[in-house]
Design a protein around this motif. Sequence first.
Motif, PDB file in Angstrom:
ATOM      1  N   ASP A 118       0.832  -1.203   0.000  1.00 46.82           N
ATOM      2  CA  ASP A 118       0.000   0.000   0.000  1.00 46.82           C
ATOM      3  C   ASP A 118       0.868   1.255   0.000  1.00 46.82           C
ATOM      4  O   ASP A 118       1.959   1.276   0.575  1.00 46.82           O
ATOM      5  N   MET A 119       0.371   2.300  -0.644  1.00 48.70           N
ATOM      6  CA  MET A 119       1.073   3.581  -0.621  1.00 48.70           C
ATOM      7  C   MET A 119       1.030   4.178   0.783  1.00 48.70           C
ATOM      8  O   MET A 119       0.024   4.060   1.490  1.00 48.70           O
ATOM      9  N   ILE A 120       2.127   4.810   1.168  1.00 52.78           N
ATOM     10  CA  ILE A 120       2.223   5.416   2.490  1.00 52.78           C
ATOM     11  C   ILE A 120       2.238   6.927   2.338  1.00 52.78           C
ATOM     12  O   ILE A 120       3.064   7.477   1.609  1.00 52.78           O
ATOM     13  N   ALA A 121       1.318   7.586   3.018  1.00 53.47           N
ATOM     14  CA  ALA A 121       1.279   9.046   2.973  1.00 53.47           C
ATOM     15  C   ALA A 121       2.441   9.614   3.768  1.00 53.47           C
ATOM     16  O   ALA A 121       2.815   9.098   4.822  1.00 53.47           O
ATOM     17  N   LEU A 122       3.015  10.686   3.257  1.00 48.22           N
ATOM     18  CA  LEU A 122       4.193  11.294   3.868  1.00 48.22           C
ATOM     19  C   LEU A 122       3.813  12.574   4.594  1.00 48.22           C
ATOM     20  O   LEU A 122       3.082  13.417   4.070  1.00 48.22           O
ATOM     21  N   ASP A 123       4.286  12.703   5.832  1.00 48.18           N
ATOM     22  CA  ASP A 123       4.138  13.968   6.545  1.00 48.18           C
ATOM     23  C   ASP A 123       5.237  14.894   6.018  1.00 48.18           C
ATOM     24  O   ASP A 123       6.397  14.784   6.390  1.00 48.18           O
TER      25      ASP A 123
END
Length: 474
Positions: free
Chosen positions: A263-268
Amino acid sequence: MVVRRTTLAAIAFVTLSIFGGVGAHAQSTDAKQAPSIEEFIDSMVNYHPYVQAINEGNYQAAAELEIARSSFDPFIEQKTKSRVSGYYDGTNLTQRFTNPIEDYNASVFGEYRIAGGDFPSYEGDYDTLSGGEASVGVAMSLLQNREIDKRRTELRNAGLATSQWQALATSLINDFIYKGVSEYIAWYESALQIQAVSELLATASEREDALVTRVEKGDLASIVLTEFKANLLQQRLTLAELKQKRDMHAQMLSFYWRSVNGDMIALDSDKLPSDIKWPFWIGNGQLVTLRNALRNHPELDVMKLEQQVVQNKMALADNALLPKLDLTASIARDVGAGSESLEGTETKVGLSFSYPLGNRKAKAERAQLQSKQRELSHKLTSTEQSIVQRFEQALIYWSQAKDIVSLQSENAELAKTLSKVEKTRFDAGDSDMFVLNARAQNEIKAKIKEIKAKVDLLKAELMLHKEAAQLYSF
């Protein structure tokens, strides 16, 4: 490096998939701090569906090789013939085990025949004693197909296709890592610039409070404060543009950064890693290693393997120009009761010969393959020169990038000093707000350029590894 990699269709799929998924949203709901470069690359090559699609090509190539090997699998066959009506009444059964051998296009076989009833004289070959006939023999080619044949060519080329796919997969993954890391350092550059501008803005905001107090006391004209606020607004606009750029790269980065589930991981985008652990640093030793790696570049490997494929086809075309001369030899013995003519051990030897007059097809195929060999030789030379040229261009850019970093750092330090001195002069009444604002703007621009120069050096080092196809060998 072990990369599981056969067909051009698979290549097309994985090539399209990288562009087809960019618009998707990250599936991770909680944004996370960016990983180090090594962690980021590890997630790409182990969990990204693009790389997993490439890995499937290895299994497909292995299956193609196994299909080619199956041409030499032993097999059993059985034939039965019965005369169900008429003057004669007979049944013949034949069972044969054949084991193909690669050398000499040969095969060894064992056969058992048994016949019962009456056969006409011209079908006397069917007759056996009551216990049947057992025989063993060998068949081989003496001219055409002796050294090479279609089955052996397909087997050799299937092995080469597997190696070709592995080389191509290495090249595809190398390019994919380059795209992902390029996006990473583009985000990193924007984030560093935002940090620098934010620090300068924080200082400027404190100065604004001091100027407001001085205007209220009548020490400064209000227009001075207005000029300062206008300059501050420009700096905030610069910061907003940098944040826009940073967030765009952060969103794109989530396409490359993957969880163990793919899954794609959202970046802070606000959280910079404490250490990106840059693995592509370049020194004299690394340059020597990269230059040596150019000789084994996967693009060259693909073409060299293709040359071997054509050489195998050439050998097959030369083989087709030979006459066919095949030998079959066997020893047979009947057991049981029956005609005396069938008793004893029989030795049988057979030769078959054929040759097409003219043989234009084989000659044309040979001429076509000779042209293909010359074509691949020219392409290989061109590709070798292109790879070296690209590497040398990247090397020049890297050498200049080092000098630019030094100059931009010096320029940023000088702009900072001038801005500091101008603030002192302004407070002492020896300067005006216009010059002070100009110095502040120059300080921000110089800092942004310094960060860009440092990241450009990282890009140059990344490019050198990319051109040498060594992004996944650190």
